[in-house]
Design an enzyme around this catalytic site. Sequence first.
Site, PDB file in Angstrom:
ATOM      1  N   GLY A  10      -8.228   2.990  -6.064  1.00  0.00           N
ATOM      2  CA  GLY A  10      -8.543   4.381  -6.037  1.00  0.00           C
ATOM      3  C   GLY A  10      -7.145   5.263  -5.686  1.00  0.00           C
ATOM      4  O   GLY A  10      -6.655   6.196  -6.359  1.00  0.00           O
ATOM      5  N   MET A  36     -16.471  -7.212   3.327  1.00  0.00           N
ATOM      6  CA  MET A  36     -15.542  -5.981   3.225  1.00  0.00           C
ATOM      7  C   MET A  36     -16.485  -4.826   2.239  1.00  0.00           C
ATOM      8  O   MET A  36     -17.325  -5.020   1.806  1.00  0.00           O
ATOM      9  CB  MET A  36     -14.470  -6.379   2.130  1.00  0.00           C
ATOM     10  CG  MET A  36     -13.277  -7.340   3.339  1.00  0.00           C
ATOM     11  SD  MET A  36     -11.874  -7.339   2.434  1.00  0.00           S
ATOM     12  CE  MET A  36     -10.625  -7.766   3.744  1.00  0.00           C
ATOM     13  N   ASP A  41     -13.850  -3.760  -3.996  1.00  0.00           N
ATOM     14  CA  ASP A  41     -15.086  -2.746  -3.366  1.00  0.00           C
ATOM     15  C   ASP A  41     -15.800  -1.984  -4.486  1.00  0.00           C
ATOM     16  O   ASP A  41     -16.645  -1.378  -4.194  1.00  0.00           O
ATOM     17  CB  ASP A  41     -14.062  -1.475  -2.858  1.00  0.00           C
ATOM     18  CG  ASP A  41     -13.631  -2.201  -1.237  1.00  0.00           C
ATOM     19  OD1 ASP A  41     -13.718  -3.247  -0.951  1.00  0.00           O
ATOM     20  OD2 ASP A  41     -13.141  -1.333  -0.598  1.00  0.00           O
ATOM     21  N   VAL A  79     -11.200 -13.678   3.098  1.00  0.00           N
ATOM     22  CA  VAL A  79     -11.614 -14.809   2.427  1.00  0.00           C
ATOM     23  C   VAL A  79     -12.113 -14.282   0.977  1.00  0.00           C
ATOM     24  O   VAL A  79     -11.898 -14.881  -0.064  1.00  0.00           O
ATOM     25  CB  VAL A  79     -12.636 -15.672   2.932  1.00  0.00           C
ATOM     26  CG1 VAL A  79     -13.463 -16.503   2.186  1.00  0.00           C
ATOM     27  CG2 VAL A  79     -12.330 -16.163   4.184  1.00  0.00           C
ATOM     28  N   GLN A  80     -12.528 -13.003   1.030  1.00  0.00           N
ATOM     29  CA  GLN A  80     -13.286 -12.798  -0.151  1.00  0.00           C
ATOM     30  C   GLN A  80     -12.291 -11.998  -1.182  1.00  0.00           C
ATOM     31  O   GLN A  80     -12.461 -11.651  -2.226  1.00  0.00           O
ATOM     32  CB  GLN A  80     -13.969 -11.426   0.096  1.00  0.00           C
ATOM     33  CG  GLN A  80     -15.270 -11.651   0.773  1.00  0.00           C
ATOM     34  CD  GLN A  80     -15.777 -10.479   1.486  1.00  0.00           C
ATOM     35  OE1 GLN A  80     -16.811  -9.744   1.032  1.00  0.00           O
ATOM     36  NE2 GLN A  80     -15.352  -9.938   2.548  1.00  0.00           N
ATOM     37  N   ARG A 131     -25.776 -14.527  16.145  1.00  0.00           N
ATOM     38  CA  ARG A 131     -24.244 -14.791  15.756  1.00  0.00           C
ATOM     39  C   ARG A 131     -23.344 -13.916  14.906  1.00  0.00           C
ATOM     40  O   ARG A 131     -24.215 -13.488  13.942  1.00  0.00           O
ATOM     41  CB  ARG A 131     -24.124 -16.413  15.289  1.00  0.00           C
ATOM     42  CG  ARG A 131     -24.325 -17.398  16.298  1.00  0.00           C
ATOM     43  CD  ARG A 131     -23.427 -17.580  17.423  1.00  0.00           C
ATOM     44  NE  ARG A 131     -23.621 -18.742  18.230  1.00  0.00           N
ATOM     45  CZ  ARG A 131     -24.345 -18.533  19.372  1.00  0.00           C
ATOM     46  NH1 ARG A 131     -24.662 -17.373  19.806  1.00  0.00           N
ATOM     47  NH2 ARG A 131     -24.467 -19.541  20.252  1.00  0.00           N
ATOM     48  N   ARG A 190       0.770  -1.145   0.036  1.00  0.00           N
ATOM     49  CA  ARG A 190       0.089  -0.038  -0.163  1.00  0.00           C
ATOM     50  C   ARG A 190       0.872   1.186   0.141  1.00  0.00           C
ATOM     51  O   ARG A 190       0.236   2.272   0.245  1.00  0.00           O
ATOM     52  CB  ARG A 190      -0.903  -0.059   1.132  1.00  0.00           C
ATOM     53  CG  ARG A 190      -1.888  -1.262   0.967  1.00  0.00           C
ATOM     54  CD  ARG A 190      -3.036  -0.798   1.987  1.00  0.00           C
ATOM     55  NE  ARG A 190      -4.144  -1.728   2.124  1.00  0.00           N
ATOM     56  CZ  ARG A 190      -5.392  -1.705   1.343  1.00  0.00           C
ATOM     57  NH1 ARG A 190      -5.279  -0.830   0.306  1.00  0.00           N
ATOM     58  NH2 ARG A 190      -6.068  -2.828   1.442  1.00  0.00           N
ATOM     59  N   ASP A 191       2.332   1.224  -0.262  1.00  0.00           N
ATOM     60  CA  ASP A 191       3.141   2.255  -0.330  1.00  0.00           C
ATOM     61  C   ASP A 191       2.625   3.137  -1.308  1.00  0.00           C
ATOM     62  O   ASP A 191       2.425   2.888  -2.579  1.00  0.00           O
ATOM     63  CB  ASP A 191       4.379   1.981  -0.433  1.00  0.00           C
ATOM     64  CG  ASP A 191       5.143   1.044   0.991  1.00  0.00           C
ATOM     65  OD1 ASP A 191       5.214   1.610   1.886  1.00  0.00           O
ATOM     66  OD2 ASP A 191       5.129  -0.115   0.690  1.00  0.00           O
TER      67      ASP A 191
HETATM   68  O1  F6P Z   1      -9.207  -2.085  -0.817  1.00  0.00           O
HETATM   69  C1  F6P Z   1      -9.865  -3.106  -0.583  1.00  0.00           C
HETATM   70  C2  F6P Z   1     -10.018  -3.859   0.722  1.00  0.00           C
HETATM   71  O2  F6P Z   1     -10.339  -5.325   0.657  1.00  0.00           O
HETATM   72  C3  F6P Z   1     -11.156  -3.173   1.718  1.00  0.00           C
HETATM   73  O3  F6P Z   1     -12.613  -3.624   1.170  1.00  0.00           O
HETATM   74  C4  F6P Z   1     -10.881  -3.289   2.884  1.00  0.00           C
HETATM   75  O4  F6P Z   1     -11.463  -2.361   3.770  1.00  0.00           O
HETATM   76  C5  F6P Z   1      -9.242  -3.180   2.931  1.00  0.00           C
HETATM   77  O5  F6P Z   1      -8.959  -3.687   1.475  1.00  0.00           O
HETATM   78  C6  F6P Z   1      -8.719  -4.286   3.736  1.00  0.00           C
HETATM   79  O6  F6P Z   1      -7.369  -3.932   3.667  1.00  0.00           O
HETATM   80  P1  F6P Z   1      -6.099  -4.857   4.058  1.00  0.00           P
HETATM   81  O7  F6P Z   1      -5.783  -5.918   3.530  1.00  0.00           O
HETATM   82  O8  F6P Z   1      -4.942  -3.868   4.202  1.00  0.00           O
HETATM   83  O9  F6P Z   1      -6.465  -5.052   5.668  1.00  0.00           O
END
Ligand code: F6P
Length: 369
Positions: A107, A174, A132, A292-293, A285, A70-71
């Site tokens: 983005g 997510m 997303d 996983v997604q 629950r 994410r850099d």
């Molecule tokens: O950018 C996609 C995403 O999967 C988001 O839905 C989620 O909030 C985020 O990345 C999770 O990021 P990381 O894998 O850095 O925990």
Amino acid sequence: MGILTSGGDCPGLNAAIRSVAKAALNRYGMKVIGIMDGFRGLVENRTVLLDDRAVSGILNLGGTFLGTSRDKPQKMLMGGRKLDMTETAVQNLRKLQIDCLVCLGGGGTQKNALHLHKEGGVNVLTLPKTIDNDVAGTDTSFGFDTAMGIGAEAIDRLHTTATSHHRIIVCEVMGHNAGWLALGAGIAGGADAILIPEIPYDPAVVAEHLLDRRRSGKRFSIIAVAEGAVSRAGAKARAKENDSRKGRKKDRNGDEEQDGVSPVREPMASRLARELQQLTGTEARVTSLGHVQRGGSPSSADRLLCTLLGTRAAELLAAGTYNVMVAARGGRAVPVALEKIAGLRKVVPPDHDWIKSARMVDTCMGDRA
Ligand code: F6P
């Protein structure tokens, strides 16, 4: 050309790398250099030469074989300090004789690519990736279809156990800022309530809906909730908090980033499940689908989209069309100026047809509409 993957991974990245590279190598005779781990690998000059063999057999593989991070070049943690490494990134591209850098990402990646172009004069071209589905300027992004399918299947499976035990099951999906995934998976899986960040929910409204179901003889309920969904009260508190923590990188659980490592996140849905259990008197629950997604093999729709966008990218490169994102529009792959879409986020409009349809089949969206 150089190619990198940046931001969170998703199914389809390998399929996209493969299609850009195969078309660039075999159709246009370009030289293709893979850059490891996103913009960090560019700054640290970690690359691999990609030939046809290197990009063969990866169409159906999840993740990204180039690695990702994410850099961002303009604010990179180096030796404990956040530094602007734009100049190093540009110099490395020059040394490698890269004419255009292809960036596969969401983005943030669109913004970082535009930054390299504006500040360093680098030719860039991007592809929209994210589960997303919140990249602006494109109908959809790759990874979304696969993640939506995983979400829908999970909701299907939760149905049978929720029915057997007459329970409420809250399924966290997510989607931090946009509700496309929860909405799509929720509709496809037949969730009884769908809660998304764009529509702050009232727990009392959700509970009333669940009690109505029980009165009509339905003794279980499934709630699909986006990880970024907030209650109406929470939305107000969050706005205040955001004001007071401006500039500080805090996580949604209130934890801070440590040495560039983001904190472990707790599922947000637990609190909602507790509230609903209390308000309805029904056992609840929680299931959090989380990463996983983002794992595993891409769906056929995503493989197709990656191949369409990737080959179009190579075609645009060969024609010298730079500084664009290759968007999916009406089933076609079209270039869109990065300048127009970088920094924008595509969220679910409140009057979107998916929301209308969900309401029409009696799905509670957490509000009184
Ligand atoms: O950018 C996609 C995403 O999967 C988001 O839905 C989620 O909030 C985020 O990345 C999770 O990021 P990381 O894998 O850095 O925990």
